[in-house]
Design an enzyme around this catalytic site. Structure first.
Site: not given
Ligand code: FMN
Length: 301
Positions: A66, A69, A126, A239, A260
């Protein structure tokens, strides 16, 4: 069994959270949110941000990339328009805060401290604009400075969400702990690049963050290492698609988990993870999460 988990000043009804950026503010699916331990909001910055141009999501067999931004309404609009609604949720609300300078993190914490939210998740993934764009979370001394500043500006629970992009999170986790963090979240997305059929970057933001099942083995590896190095609680993320994945993170040393990408596929995913955990805990007659947390190491792994 007592299913609650406490981190800092915050007690969660159960150990499952919706991960930042994947569940908006928890308001679209309140029936799901209300039964989770909590919801982590998408990242909030001082100023509103429109985010990156589309496409913002690219699927691949192991998950997605993703490049959203950090699109968000900015802290003022968040406080006036969103917080009054999230305050009605029955679960805990953690605000993911993101700055572009160290000072901005302090300002965000100070502005949100008087609001009815439960905790901060400090997103140090960031780019630091004053340091040529290196991620804040790549330097232990910067993580320490941000955590110290946030800690000074709020009495609420502070959880620092670490990055594992080109950095050993053991050192940054130790820095967060030393500066007074109540916990750390591991891990955020990892850098990735997807190309289109012409060999050009597919995502509007050029590069993206990898999430989903491909992340899990590395995220578990990070949790296992950090659990051996710090005493503060770890929130595992990366994951998690079902309750077996969630138990893996607890076994590696996490006290809580975040779901997530799975929620993007199925908005009830986090709830299903929790339901599966509850069922498994009952079947195995668990009396407390401490029987599971960190058992990977206790068994000499
Ligand atoms: C579409 C999307 C937007 C995300 N936005 C943020 C965010 O704004 N702040 C943040 O700390 N992590 C953000 N993440 C990261 C997730 O919170 C998480 O740490 C990461 O996706 C790994 O977990 P997952 O494999 O279960 O998705 C985002 C992830 C995705 C897929």
């Amino acid at each position: 069994m007592n299913t609650t988990v406490t981190i800092g000043r915050t007690t969660f009804a159960n150990p499952v959270l919706a991960a930042s950026g994947t569940f908006e503010f928890g308001l679209k699916f309140p029936a799901v949110a209300n039964r989770l331990g909590g919801v982590v909001t998408k990242a909030i910055t001082l100023q509103p941000r429109v985010g990156n141009p589309p496409p913002r999501i690219c699927e691949f067999p192991g998950g997605i990339l993703n490049s959203v931004g950090l699109e968000n309404p900015g802290v003022e609009k968040f406080c006036t328009e969103v917080v009054p609604r999230t305050a009605k949720l029955k679960c805990r609300v953690l605000v993911n805060i993101a700055g572009f300078t160290v000072e901005e993190y302090g300002e965000l914490a100070a502005r949100l401290d008087s609001e009815p939210v439960d905790a901060f998740e400090v997103n140090v993934s960031c780019p630091n604009v004053r340091e040529g764009g290196a991620l804040f979370g790549q330097q232990p001394q910067v993580v320490e400075a941000i955590t110290t500043l946030v800690r000074r500006r709020t009495a609420k629970t502070v959880i620092v969400k670490l990055t594992a992009n080109f950095v050993d999170p053991v050192e940054t986790a130790k820095a967060a702990e030393a500066a007074g963090a109540d916990g750390v979240t591991l891990i955020n997305t990892l850098f990735g690049l997807a190309l289109d059929e012409n060999g050009r970057p597919f995502l509007g933001g050029r590069t993206g963050g990898v999430s989903g099942p491909a992340l899990k083995p590395f995220a578990l590896f990070c949790v296992d290492r950090v659990a051996a190095a710090v005493k503060i609680p770890i929130v595992g993320c990366g994951g998690i698609m079902d309750s077996a994945d969630a138990f893996d993170f607890l076994s590696a040393g996490a006290r809580m988990v975040q779901v997530g990408t799975a929620s993007l596929v199925n908005p009830e995913a986090a709830l299903e993870v929790w339901a599966g955990m509850k069922e498994c805990a009952a079947k195995n007659r668990l009396t407390g999460w401490e029987q599971i947390v960190g058992r990977a190491r206790r068994r000499g792994g």
